[in-house]
Design a protein around this motif. Structure first.
Motif, PDB file in Angstrom:
ATOM      1  N   LEU A 247       0.832  -1.207   0.000  1.00 31.03           N
ATOM      2  CA  LEU A 247       0.000   0.000   0.000  1.00 31.03           C
ATOM      3  C   LEU A 247       0.863   1.252   0.000  1.00 31.03           C
ATOM      4  CD1 LEU A 247      -2.820  -1.006   2.522  1.00 31.03           C
ATOM      5  CD2 LEU A 247      -2.987  -0.887   0.033  1.00 31.03           C
ATOM      6  N   ARG A 248       1.928   1.234   0.783  1.00 30.64           N
ATOM      7  CA  ARG A 248       2.831   2.390   0.813  1.00 30.64           C
ATOM      8  C   ARG A 248       3.491   2.603  -0.552  1.00 30.64           C
ATOM      9  NH1 ARG A 248       8.770   2.438   3.585  1.00 30.64           N
ATOM     10  NH2 ARG A 248       9.478   4.416   2.671  1.00 30.64           N
ATOM     11  N   ALA A 249       3.964   1.514  -1.162  1.00 31.27           N
ATOM     12  CA  ALA A 249       4.638   1.630  -2.456  1.00 31.27           C
ATOM     13  C   ALA A 249       3.694   2.179  -3.523  1.00 31.27           C
ATOM     14  CB  ALA A 249       5.184   0.269  -2.878  1.00 31.27           C
ATOM     15  N   LEU A 250       2.468   1.674  -3.549  1.00 31.70           N
ATOM     16  CA  LEU A 250       1.504   2.153  -4.540  1.00 31.70           C
ATOM     17  C   LEU A 250       1.206   3.640  -4.337  1.00 31.70           C
ATOM     18  CD1 LEU A 250      -0.985  -0.873  -4.602  1.00 31.70           C
ATOM     19  CD2 LEU A 250       0.773  -0.311  -6.304  1.00 31.70           C
ATOM     20  N   HIS A 251       1.066   4.037  -3.066  1.00 29.69           N
ATOM     21  CA  HIS A 251       0.809   5.447  -2.760  1.00 29.69           C
ATOM     22  C   HIS A 251       1.962   6.323  -3.246  1.00 29.69           C
ATOM     23  CE1 HIS A 251      -0.480   9.013  -0.568  1.00 29.69           C
ATOM     24  NE2 HIS A 251       0.737   9.082  -0.038  1.00 29.69           N
ATOM     25  N   GLU A 252       3.198   5.879  -2.996  1.00 24.90           N
ATOM     26  CA  GLU A 252       4.352   6.666  -3.419  1.00 24.90           C
ATOM     27  C   GLU A 252       4.446   6.787  -4.934  1.00 24.90           C
ATOM     28  OE1 GLU A 252       7.920   5.204  -1.677  1.00 24.90           O
ATOM     29  OE2 GLU A 252       7.360   5.785   0.370  1.00 24.90           O
ATOM     30  N   ARG A 253       3.906   5.813  -5.634  1.00 24.52           N
ATOM     31  CA  ARG A 253       3.941   5.856  -7.095  1.00 24.52           C
ATOM     32  C   ARG A 253       2.694   6.515  -7.692  1.00 24.52           C
ATOM     33  NH1 ARG A 253       8.435   5.434  -6.141  1.00 24.52           N
ATOM     34  NH2 ARG A 253       9.952   3.900  -6.901  1.00 24.52           N
ATOM     35  N   GLY A 254       1.883   7.095  -6.836  1.00 27.30           N
ATOM     36  CA  GLY A 254       0.718   7.832  -7.321  1.00 27.30           C
ATOM     37  C   GLY A 254      -0.456   6.971  -7.721  1.00 27.30           C
ATOM     38  N   LEU A 255      -0.484   5.720  -7.266  1.00 26.24           N
ATOM     39  CA  LEU A 255      -1.592   4.819  -7.588  1.00 26.24           C
ATOM     40  C   LEU A 255      -2.538   4.740  -6.393  1.00 26.24           C
ATOM     41  CD1 LEU A 255       0.457   2.001  -9.335  1.00 26.24           C
ATOM     42  CD2 LEU A 255      -1.086   3.643 -10.436  1.00 26.24           C
ATOM     43  N   ARG A 256      -3.819   4.936  -6.648  1.00 20.66           N
ATOM     44  CA  ARG A 256      -4.818   4.930  -5.586  1.00 20.66           C
ATOM     45  C   ARG A 256      -5.365   3.514  -5.367  1.00 20.66           C
ATOM     46  NH1 ARG A 256      -9.054   8.588  -8.285  1.00 20.66           N
ATOM     47  NH2 ARG A 256      -8.356   7.198  -9.977  1.00 20.66           N
ATOM     48  N   VAL A 257      -5.622   3.200  -4.109  1.00 16.67           N
ATOM     49  CA  VAL A 257      -6.245   1.934  -3.726  1.00 16.67           C
ATOM     50  C   VAL A 257      -7.589   2.256  -3.088  1.00 16.67           C
ATOM     51  CG1 VAL A 257      -6.046  -0.140  -2.294  1.00 16.67           C
ATOM     52  CG2 VAL A 257      -4.001   0.833  -3.363  1.00 16.67           C
ATOM     53  N   PRO A 258      -8.709   1.759  -3.650  1.00 20.55           N
ATOM     54  CA  PRO A 258      -8.808   0.748  -4.715  1.00 20.55           C
ATOM     55  C   PRO A 258      -9.105   1.330  -6.107  1.00 20.55           C
ATOM     56  CG  PRO A 258     -10.917   0.939  -3.648  1.00 20.55           C
ATOM     57  CD  PRO A 258     -10.019   1.973  -2.989  1.00 20.55           C
ATOM     58  N   ALA A 273      -7.902  -3.614   9.715  1.00 21.17           N
ATOM     59  CA  ALA A 273      -9.051  -2.717   9.575  1.00 21.17           C
ATOM     60  C   ALA A 273      -8.654  -1.255   9.698  1.00 21.17           C
ATOM     61  CB  ALA A 273     -10.108  -3.054  10.633  1.00 21.17           C
ATOM     62  N   SER A 274      -7.423  -0.980  10.171  1.00 16.75           N
ATOM     63  CA  SER A 274      -6.962   0.397  10.335  1.00 16.75           C
ATOM     64  C   SER A 274      -5.970   0.823   9.254  1.00 16.75           C
ATOM     65  CB  SER A 274      -6.305   0.566  11.719  1.00 16.75           C
ATOM     66  OG  SER A 274      -7.234   0.298  12.747  1.00 16.75           O
ATOM     67  N   PHE A 275      -5.693  -0.072   8.279  1.00 13.51           N
ATOM     68  CA  PHE A 275      -4.867   0.334   7.152  1.00 13.51           C
ATOM     69  C   PHE A 275      -5.583   1.447   6.388  1.00 13.51           C
ATOM     70  CE2 PHE A 275      -2.392  -3.908   6.350  1.00 13.51           C
ATOM     71  CZ  PHE A 275      -1.867  -3.823   7.623  1.00 13.51           C
ATOM     72  N   LEU A 276      -4.854   2.136   5.525  1.00 13.40           N
ATOM     73  CA  LEU A 276      -5.454   3.182   4.705  1.00 13.40           C
ATOM     74  C   LEU A 276      -5.278   2.814   3.235  1.00 13.40           C
ATOM     75  CD1 LEU A 276      -6.850   5.934   4.865  1.00 13.40           C
ATOM     76  CD2 LEU A 276      -4.614   7.010   4.605  1.00 13.40           C
ATOM     77  N   THR A 323     -10.731  -3.030  -2.078  1.00 11.02           N
ATOM     78  CA  THR A 323     -11.069  -3.659  -3.350  1.00 11.02           C
ATOM     79  C   THR A 323     -12.272  -2.991  -3.981  1.00 11.02           C
ATOM     80  OG1 THR A 323     -12.371  -5.344  -2.150  1.00 11.02           O
ATOM     81  CG2 THR A 323     -10.102  -5.909  -2.759  1.00 11.02           C
ATOM     82  N   ALA A 324     -12.246  -2.913  -5.311  1.00 10.80           N
ATOM     83  CA  ALA A 324     -13.331  -2.284  -6.082  1.00 10.80           C
ATOM     84  C   ALA A 324     -13.176  -2.715  -7.537  1.00 10.80           C
ATOM     85  CB  ALA A 324     -13.229  -0.757  -5.966  1.00 10.80           C
ATOM     86  N   PRO A 325     -14.161  -2.451  -8.384  1.00  8.72           N
ATOM     87  CA  PRO A 325     -14.005  -2.748  -9.806  1.00  8.72           C
ATOM     88  C   PRO A 325     -12.813  -2.021 -10.382  1.00  8.72           C
ATOM     89  CG  PRO A 325     -16.311  -2.322  -9.290  1.00  8.72           C
ATOM     90  CD  PRO A 325     -15.508  -1.944  -8.069  1.00  8.72           C
ATOM     91  N   PRO A 326     -12.248  -2.561 -11.478  1.00  6.65           N
ATOM     92  CA  PRO A 326     -11.075  -1.910 -12.094  1.00  6.65           C
ATOM     93  C   PRO A 326     -11.444  -0.566 -12.690  1.00  6.65           C
ATOM     94  CG  PRO A 326     -11.910  -3.652 -13.516  1.00  6.65           C
ATOM     95  CD  PRO A 326     -12.674  -3.762 -12.221  1.00  6.65           C
ATOM     96  N   PRO A 327     -10.464   0.310 -12.886  1.00 10.66           N
ATOM     97  CA  PRO A 327     -10.747   1.613 -13.486  1.00 10.66           C
ATOM     98  C   PRO A 327     -11.236   1.452 -14.915  1.00 10.66           C
ATOM     99  CG  PRO A 327      -8.376   1.235 -13.355  1.00 10.66           C
ATOM    100  CD  PRO A 327      -9.032   0.134 -12.569  1.00 10.66           C
ATOM    101  N   VAL A 328     -12.115   2.352 -15.329  1.00 14.14           N
ATOM    102  CA  VAL A 328     -12.653   2.310 -16.691  1.00 14.14           C
ATOM    103  C   VAL A 328     -11.626   2.899 -17.633  1.00 14.14           C
ATOM    104  CG1 VAL A 328     -14.507   3.062 -18.213  1.00 14.14           C
ATOM    105  CG2 VAL A 328     -15.011   2.470 -15.815  1.00 14.14           C
ATOM    106  N   ALA A 329     -11.325   2.146 -18.715  1.00 12.59           N
ATOM    107  CA  ALA A 329     -10.356   2.648 -19.685  1.00 12.59           C
ATOM    108  C   ALA A 329     -10.865   3.904 -20.347  1.00 12.59           C
ATOM    109  CB  ALA A 329     -10.083   1.573 -20.736  1.00 12.59           C
ATOM    110  N   PRO A 330      -9.981   4.905 -20.577  1.00 10.62           N
ATOM    111  CA  PRO A 330     -10.432   6.171 -21.201  1.00 10.62           C
ATOM    112  C   PRO A 330     -10.813   5.943 -22.669  1.00 10.62           C
ATOM    113  CG  PRO A 330      -8.039   6.114 -20.939  1.00 10.62           C
ATOM    114  CD  PRO A 330      -8.569   4.921 -20.228  1.00 10.62           C
TER     115      PRO A 330
END
Length: 330
Positions: A247-258, A273-276, A323-330
């Motif tokens: 989660l930290r690595a994804l955040h640093e690379r500008g990727l949002r979860v979920p 349950a307290s992760f972000l 978790t959530a559905p994948p992002p919609v392709a532009p």
């Protein structure tokens, strides 16, 4: 004991029955004996009891890691369950998972007064041990692929991994990446095999797994590599601690979860349950594993070692906000 008997006005045999918790003593007599014990500061001699009964009321526990949350929680449950059944626990941690260390642990157990052993380690180390336990000492293996050689208590590693992957696929993700545990870990291998098989069954191509060592730091390092993979929208992580690093690595690379990448862990540690964001994960019932380990080894002692088998403890998918559905392709 004779002094207690004189003060309480009963026989030494009655004192012995009260001391050992045997029936056949009236409540009034029991109170008299206990009061005399307190007044004289009497404590039963456990060594003498052990020699007389042929048992020490002590379970040995061998584990090669106290750093992972799973082992710590399993050990806590074993100690609690053992105490409830009147057993003490002698812990022998193995500093590093080498054959010499395992042999040394078994040698020390042979010198200590234990009635049975619970082993929390990979079975290949147990099988290769050249030191034999004293006759009559029973063994139960927790979280290991010991087949029919030992009594085994294990979490449903494969079932939990399948549920994680199916959950992500059901949300619409094309495939699922995997941050796996160490190659020499049975639990990690079971989870990785189930991840791969579930994707293949669904007609998806499994990406190459990325490995960590169960730690959050290794999850962070692996996460930096995963963040570079184009088209990665979902990751199943072999434990929650590595998921935290991811989660930290994804955040640093500008990727949002979920929103950009969905993440599922494994364990459901108290902090999950307290992760972000709060982590979707596979819950292991560590308390049940510990209880069944004690129940199994005590049962073996009573049966004289008969009845080896495997007990599988179910897992549960806990859905949270990672978790959530994948992002919609532009």
């Amino acid at each position: 004991m004779a002094d207690v008997a004189r003060l309480a006005g009963v026989s030494s045999q009655t004192v012995s029955r009260v001391s050992n918790g045997f029936p056949g003593v009236t409540e009034e007599t029991r109170r008299q004996v206990l009061a005399a014990m307190r007044e004289l500061h009497y404590r039963p001699n456990s060594a003498a009891r052990a020699l007389r009964r042929g048992e020490f009321r002590t379970l040995g526990v061998i584990t090669f890691s106290l750093a992972t949350m799973g082992n710590i929680r399993t050990l806590e449950a074993i100690a609690t369950s053992a105490a409830q059944q009147g057993y003490a626990v002698t812990l022998l941690p193995v500093a590093v998972p080498t054959q010499d260390e395992v042999n040394g642990a078994f040698s020390r157990l042979g010198e200590l007064a234990v009635d049975a052993v619970i082993v929390i380690m990979e079975v290949h180390l147990l099988d290769a041990a050249t030191v034999s336990l004293p006759p009559g000492v029973q063994v139960v293996v927790a979280d290991s692929d010991a087949g029919d050689r030992y009594t085994v208590v294990d979490t449903d590693q494969a079932g939990g991994a399948r549920d994680a992957v199916r959950h992500l696929l059901s949300l619409g993700h094309e495939t699922v990446w995997h941050l796996a545990g160490p190659e020499d870990s049975f639990a990690a291998q079971r989870r990785a095999n189930a991840w791969r098989a579930t994707l293949v069954e669904a007609g998806r191509v499994p990406p190459a797994p990325v490995r960590g060592d169960w730690s959050a730091e290794s999850g962070y390092r692996a996460g930096l590599r995963i963040a570079e993979q184009a088209g990665c929208t979902a990751v199943f992580v072999a434990n929650d601690q590595m998921a935290l690093g991811l989660l930290r690595a994804l955040h640093e690379r500008g990727l949002r979860v979920p929103e950009d990448v969905s993440v599922v862990g494994f364990d459901d540690i108290p902090e999950a349950a307290s992760f972000l964001p709060p982590l979707t994960t596979i819950r292991q019932d560590f308390a049940e594993v510990g209880r069944l380990c004690v129940e199994g080894v005590v049962g073996e002692m009573r049966r004289g070692g008969a009845g080896h088998g495997t007990t599988i403890v179910p897992t549960v998918l806990v859905r949270r906000e990672s978790t959530a559905p994948p992002p919609v392709a532009p």
